[in-house]
Scaffold this motif. Structure first.
Motif, PDB file in Angstrom:
ATOM      1  N   ALA A  27      -9.451  -3.438   3.008  1.00  0.00           N
ATOM      2  CA  ALA A  27      -9.941  -4.881   3.104  1.00  0.00           C
ATOM      3  C   ALA A  27      -8.837  -5.740   2.754  1.00  0.00           C
ATOM      4  O   ALA A  27      -9.098  -7.109   3.182  1.00  0.00           O
ATOM      5  CB  ALA A  27     -11.309  -5.110   2.485  1.00  0.00           C
ATOM      6  N   PHE A  28      -8.212  -5.745   1.676  1.00  0.00           N
ATOM      7  CA  PHE A  28      -7.288  -6.674   1.056  1.00  0.00           C
ATOM      8  C   PHE A  28      -5.867  -6.822   2.088  1.00  0.00           C
ATOM      9  O   PHE A  28      -5.718  -8.029   2.127  1.00  0.00           O
ATOM     10  CB  PHE A  28      -6.961  -6.309  -0.488  1.00  0.00           C
ATOM     11  CG  PHE A  28      -5.819  -7.236  -1.041  1.00  0.00           C
ATOM     12  CD1 PHE A  28      -6.230  -8.416  -1.569  1.00  0.00           C
ATOM     13  CD2 PHE A  28      -4.475  -6.497  -1.309  1.00  0.00           C
ATOM     14  CE1 PHE A  28      -5.164  -9.146  -2.098  1.00  0.00           C
ATOM     15  CE2 PHE A  28      -3.718  -7.336  -1.597  1.00  0.00           C
ATOM     16  CZ  PHE A  28      -3.951  -8.769  -2.304  1.00  0.00           C
ATOM     17  N   GLY A  29      -5.141  -5.615   2.122  1.00  0.00           N
ATOM     18  CA  GLY A  29      -4.155  -5.362   2.689  1.00  0.00           C
ATOM     19  C   GLY A  29      -3.944  -5.011   3.963  1.00  0.00           C
ATOM     20  O   GLY A  29      -2.778  -4.946   4.850  1.00  0.00           O
ATOM     21  N   GLY A  30      -5.116  -4.265   4.510  1.00  0.00           N
ATOM     22  CA  GLY A  30      -4.998  -3.698   5.873  1.00  0.00           C
ATOM     23  C   GLY A  30      -4.350  -2.353   5.703  1.00  0.00           C
ATOM     24  O   GLY A  30      -4.066  -1.726   4.728  1.00  0.00           O
ATOM     25  N   TYR A  31      -3.994  -1.774   6.951  1.00  0.00           N
ATOM     26  CA  TYR A  31      -3.550  -0.615   7.170  1.00  0.00           C
ATOM     27  C   TYR A  31      -2.053  -0.320   6.327  1.00  0.00           C
ATOM     28  O   TYR A  31      -1.656   0.652   5.983  1.00  0.00           O
ATOM     29  CB  TYR A  31      -3.644   0.086   8.642  1.00  0.00           C
ATOM     30  CG  TYR A  31      -3.205   1.456   8.764  1.00  0.00           C
ATOM     31  CD1 TYR A  31      -4.102   2.447   8.337  1.00  0.00           C
ATOM     32  CD2 TYR A  31      -2.147   1.951   9.887  1.00  0.00           C
ATOM     33  CE1 TYR A  31      -4.013   3.780   8.636  1.00  0.00           C
ATOM     34  CE2 TYR A  31      -2.025   3.099   9.794  1.00  0.00           C
ATOM     35  CZ  TYR A  31      -2.941   4.202   9.332  1.00  0.00           C
ATOM     36  OH  TYR A  31      -2.758   5.616   9.619  1.00  0.00           O
ATOM     37  N   ALA A  32      -1.174  -1.629   6.468  1.00  0.00           N
ATOM     38  CA  ALA A  32      -0.003  -1.746   6.161  1.00  0.00           C
ATOM     39  C   ALA A  32       0.047  -1.335   4.433  1.00  0.00           C
ATOM     40  O   ALA A  32       0.710  -0.691   3.971  1.00  0.00           O
ATOM     41  CB  ALA A  32       0.655  -2.899   6.480  1.00  0.00           C
ATOM     42  N   ALA A  33      -0.978  -1.906   3.810  1.00  0.00           N
ATOM     43  CA  ALA A  33      -1.161  -1.707   2.405  1.00  0.00           C
ATOM     44  C   ALA A  33      -1.472  -0.339   2.158  1.00  0.00           C
ATOM     45  O   ALA A  33      -1.002   0.294   1.019  1.00  0.00           O
ATOM     46  CB  ALA A  33      -2.218  -2.655   1.844  1.00  0.00           C
ATOM     47  N   ILE A  34      -2.314   0.335   2.721  1.00  0.00           N
ATOM     48  CA  ILE A  34      -2.531   1.760   2.553  1.00  0.00           C
ATOM     49  C   ILE A  34      -1.308   2.678   2.728  1.00  0.00           C
ATOM     50  O   ILE A  34      -0.805   3.514   1.892  1.00  0.00           O
ATOM     51  CB  ILE A  34      -3.566   2.177   3.694  1.00  0.00           C
ATOM     52  CG1 ILE A  34      -5.019   1.707   3.334  1.00  0.00           C
ATOM     53  CG2 ILE A  34      -3.857   3.808   3.464  1.00  0.00           C
ATOM     54  CD1 ILE A  34      -5.630   2.008   2.253  1.00  0.00           C
ATOM     55  N   SER A  35      -0.448   2.277   3.743  1.00  0.00           N
ATOM     56  CA  SER A  35       0.830   2.888   4.046  1.00  0.00           C
ATOM     57  C   SER A  35       2.104   2.586   2.951  1.00  0.00           C
ATOM     58  O   SER A  35       2.474   3.525   2.510  1.00  0.00           O
ATOM     59  CB  SER A  35       1.355   2.473   5.429  1.00  0.00           C
ATOM     60  OG  SER A  35       0.498   2.848   6.262  1.00  0.00           O
ATOM     61  N   TYR A  36       1.901   1.213   2.455  1.00  0.00           N
ATOM     62  CA  TYR A  36       3.049   0.939   1.413  1.00  0.00           C
ATOM     63  C   TYR A  36       2.598   1.891   0.144  1.00  0.00           C
ATOM     64  O   TYR A  36       3.434   2.213  -0.576  1.00  0.00           O
ATOM     65  CB  TYR A  36       2.711  -0.298   1.423  1.00  0.00           C
ATOM     66  CG  TYR A  36       3.424  -1.523   2.361  1.00  0.00           C
ATOM     67  CD1 TYR A  36       4.396  -0.738   3.391  1.00  0.00           C
ATOM     68  CD2 TYR A  36       2.867  -2.469   2.601  1.00  0.00           C
ATOM     69  CE1 TYR A  36       4.697  -1.596   4.443  1.00  0.00           C
ATOM     70  CE2 TYR A  36       3.472  -3.147   3.604  1.00  0.00           C
ATOM     71  CZ  TYR A  36       4.180  -2.832   4.492  1.00  0.00           C
ATOM     72  OH  TYR A  36       4.788  -3.538   5.546  1.00  0.00           O
ATOM     73  N   MET A  37       1.283   1.770  -0.159  1.00  0.00           N
ATOM     74  CA  MET A  37       0.873   2.658  -1.465  1.00  0.00           C
ATOM     75  C   MET A  37       1.603   4.199  -1.319  1.00  0.00           C
ATOM     76  O   MET A  37       1.847   4.731  -2.117  1.00  0.00           O
ATOM     77  CB  MET A  37      -0.693   2.535  -1.590  1.00  0.00           C
ATOM     78  CG  MET A  37      -1.046   3.313  -2.820  1.00  0.00           C
ATOM     79  SD  MET A  37      -2.692   4.003  -2.330  1.00  0.00           S
ATOM     80  CE  MET A  37      -2.651   5.229  -1.446  1.00  0.00           C
ATOM     81  N   GLY A  38       1.512   4.922  -0.096  1.00  0.00           N
ATOM     82  CA  GLY A  38       1.870   6.038   0.322  1.00  0.00           C
ATOM     83  C   GLY A  38       3.127   6.360   0.135  1.00  0.00           C
ATOM     84  O   GLY A  38       3.737   7.103  -0.620  1.00  0.00           O
ATOM     85  N   ILE A  39       4.036   5.122   0.511  1.00  0.00           N
ATOM     86  CA  ILE A  39       5.370   5.232   0.369  1.00  0.00           C
ATOM     87  C   ILE A  39       5.747   5.043  -1.185  1.00  0.00           C
ATOM     88  O   ILE A  39       6.536   6.105  -1.683  1.00  0.00           O
ATOM     89  CB  ILE A  39       6.082   4.082   1.025  1.00  0.00           C
ATOM     90  CG1 ILE A  39       5.869   4.257   2.600  1.00  0.00           C
ATOM     91  CG2 ILE A  39       7.639   4.005   0.802  1.00  0.00           C
ATOM     92  CD1 ILE A  39       6.236   2.944   3.402  1.00  0.00           C
ATOM     93  N   VAL A  40       5.235   4.434  -1.991  1.00  0.00           N
ATOM     94  CA  VAL A  40       5.577   4.261  -3.269  1.00  0.00           C
ATOM     95  C   VAL A  40       5.182   5.433  -4.090  1.00  0.00           C
ATOM     96  O   VAL A  40       6.014   5.778  -4.674  1.00  0.00           O
ATOM     97  CB  VAL A  40       4.543   2.988  -3.790  1.00  0.00           C
ATOM     98  CG1 VAL A  40       4.659   2.850  -5.558  1.00  0.00           C
ATOM     99  CG2 VAL A  40       5.061   1.603  -3.269  1.00  0.00           C
ATOM    100  N   LEU A  41       4.057   6.027  -3.830  1.00  0.00           N
ATOM    101  CA  LEU A  41       3.635   7.389  -4.430  1.00  0.00           C
ATOM    102  C   LEU A  41       4.754   8.467  -3.890  1.00  0.00           C
ATOM    103  O   LEU A  41       4.940   9.267  -4.944  1.00  0.00           O
ATOM    104  CB  LEU A  41       2.267   7.839  -4.106  1.00  0.00           C
ATOM    105  CG  LEU A  41       0.937   6.920  -4.877  1.00  0.00           C
ATOM    106  CD1 LEU A  41      -0.118   7.303  -4.061  1.00  0.00           C
ATOM    107  CD2 LEU A  41       1.291   6.710  -6.311  1.00  0.00           C
ATOM    108  N   ALA A  42       5.134   8.593  -2.610  1.00  0.00           N
ATOM    109  CA  ALA A  42       5.890   9.451  -2.280  1.00  0.00           C
ATOM    110  C   ALA A  42       7.200   9.430  -2.841  1.00  0.00           C
ATOM    111  O   ALA A  42       7.880  10.355  -3.266  1.00  0.00           O
ATOM    112  CB  ALA A  42       6.165   9.799  -0.904  1.00  0.00           C
ATOM    113  N   VAL A  43       7.701   8.107  -3.025  1.00  0.00           N
ATOM    114  CA  VAL A  43       9.147   8.009  -3.828  1.00  0.00           C
ATOM    115  C   VAL A  43       8.989   8.353  -5.164  1.00  0.00           C
ATOM    116  O   VAL A  43      10.097   8.743  -5.684  1.00  0.00           O
ATOM    117  CB  VAL A  43       9.489   6.407  -3.649  1.00  0.00           C
ATOM    118  CG1 VAL A  43      10.690   5.988  -4.335  1.00  0.00           C
ATOM    119  CG2 VAL A  43       9.729   6.189  -2.132  1.00  0.00           C
ATOM    120  N   MET A  44       7.827   7.917  -5.798  1.00  0.00           N
ATOM    121  CA  MET A  44       7.805   8.342  -7.233  1.00  0.00           C
ATOM    122  C   MET A  44       7.753   9.944  -7.335  1.00  0.00           C
ATOM    123  O   MET A  44       8.507  10.412  -8.285  1.00  0.00           O
ATOM    124  CB  MET A  44       6.490   7.726  -7.967  1.00  0.00           C
ATOM    125  CG  MET A  44       6.607   6.292  -7.896  1.00  0.00           C
ATOM    126  SD  MET A  44       4.952   5.559  -8.458  1.00  0.00           S
ATOM    127  CE  MET A  44       4.568   6.665 -10.143  1.00  0.00           C
TER     128      MET A  44
END
Length: 412
Positions: free
Chosen positions: A374-391
């Motif tokens: 609701a806050f950032g759309g599908y892109a926000a979900i994807s960015y979170m996934g990228i951050v976690l996978a990089v970590m």
């Protein structure tokens, strides 16, 4: 070790897991719809799923302790039995229009799933380390059977119940009762000898001193770098997969995709999760756990980068397939790594903690995905996934190095 015995037990585990997986997916197909009908409000649509996930997480460790004390056969049989009870309670809930009873059913099904998921460790421990990932992968492949058969069961089972004068929505819960009961009976009577006995035999043949050594304290086991990496990898892969998967149908709905397109994308995702498990298991044994964890993280990053770039159903099907494949690499490799790092009696305790943490994280991630979308759309979900996978890649680099194992102590 009698190879034929291990293979026979693997087939039994596979059949039981396939039936159980089909029943769970069938129930999941209608759970939200039935919940709304019983409660009279759409606000409760996600509660049965959350109840299943959290009960699965909270009971994973107690079930693991039970298996450690009484064996895999008893723990798995009990879990499948609770799944049958969950199906029966679901039938009563729908017959009496009771939403609270539906939640009780969801909790029982979650506990059952917490037990059944530990069957992958039973499969792995019956074979030498250089074959373990392949055998775990073969059992994970049982999810493919469930993904195909589960949705197909919904309509025929509903028609059957309707012809008997019952609510057609009862069909999946009737299937859960029957298939879970069959799985439990199959395991209880035919999973002999217990996989843990075979694991001890393998340990004796490969390293007699290991069998004689006392089990290390839980605190020490959780400090082992390979154990930490296995848990972190499973946690990250499961969380990213669940959050992206849960939000993709909503994202597609916002772009006016029909149910057929959404079904296509989820089917592609399921194929990525389970369909290639036997192959990925071979690759993990061939190229190693650490290399495969890197590959899994990279595939998840690629999926998360590509997913928000297009709302085309075929592009999303490809990216969700990659998401499922990345999860598969991480799930099977981390399960194998965890089994490799532990000795016989140590495995069930740490495996239970692993599953509890993984599904708790996935449950909270699923709950958080709605507000984040609701806050950032599908892109926000994807960015979170990228951050976690990089970590995760950073953790692999740090914890995946060859380590000198801490000295074994017989702490009480």
């Amino acid at each position: 070790m009698n190879r034929a015995t291990s293979n026979r037990l693997l087939y039994i585990l596979f059949i039981a897991q396939s039936m159980f997986s089909a029943s769970q997916i069938a129930v999941g197909t209608l759970a939200a719809i039935v919940a709304v009908r019983l409660a009279g409000t759409e606000s409760v649509a996600g509660i049965p799923s959350s109840a299943t996930t959290f009960s699965q997480a909270l009971m994973a460790f107690p079930i693991a302790l039970l298996m450690g004390r009484y064996g895999r056969r008893v723990g798995l049989s009990l879990g499948y039995g609770l799944g049958a009870l969950g199906g029966l309670v679901g039938l009563v809930a729908i017959a009496h229009l009771s939403f609270p009873l539906l939640l009780v059913s969801s909790v029982l099904l979650g506990v059952s799933r917490g037990s059944a998921d530990q069957g992958r460790f039973a499969a792995g421990e019956m074979f030498p380390e250089n074959e373990r990932a392949r055998m775990i992968g073969r059992l994970v492949f049982a999810g493919t059977i469930g993904a195909v058969v589960g949705p197909v069961l919904v309509v025929p089972s509903g028609n059957l119940l309707g012809s008997l004068g019952q609510n057609p929505d009862m069909g999946p819960w009737a299937g859960a009762f029957i298939l879970s009961a069959l799985s439990g009976l199959l395991i209880f009577f035919l999973l002999r000898p217990d996989p843990m006995l075979i694991a001890r035999t393998i340990a004796t043949e490969n390293n007699k001193s290991e069998v004689q050594q006392p089990a290390r304290p839980l605190a020490l086991l959780l400090m082992l770098p390979k154990v930490q990496l296995a848990i972190i990898a499973a946690l990250v892969c499961q969380t990213v997969m669940v959050v992206l998967m849960v939000m993709t149908p909503l994202y597609m709905d916002h772009h006016q995709h029909g149910r057929d397109h959404i079904s296509l994308v989820i089917a592609a995702h399921t194929l990525g999760m389970y369909g290639l498990s036997a192959v990925t298991g071979y690759l993990i044994d061939r190229f190693g756990r650490i290399s495969t964890l890197y590959a899994g993280a990279l595939v998840i990053i690629l999926s998360a980068v590509l997913s928000p770039l297009s709302a085309n159903e075929y592009v999303l099907a490809a990216t969700l397939f990659l998401l499922g494949l990345g999860w598969n690499f991480g799930y099977v490799a981390s399960s194998s790594l965890l089994a490799d790092a532990l000795r016989g009696s140590e495995r069930t305790r740490v495996q239970g903690i692993n599953d509890a943490l993984v599904f708790l994280a996935a449950g909270f991630g699923s709950l958080a995905s709605g507000p984040l979308f609701a806050f950032g759309g599908y892109a926000a979900i994807s960015y979170m996934g990228i951050v976690l996978a990089v970590m995760l890649m950073g953790f692999i680099s740090r914890l995946g190095r060859p380590q000198v194992e801490p000295a074994i102590t017989n702490a009480q």
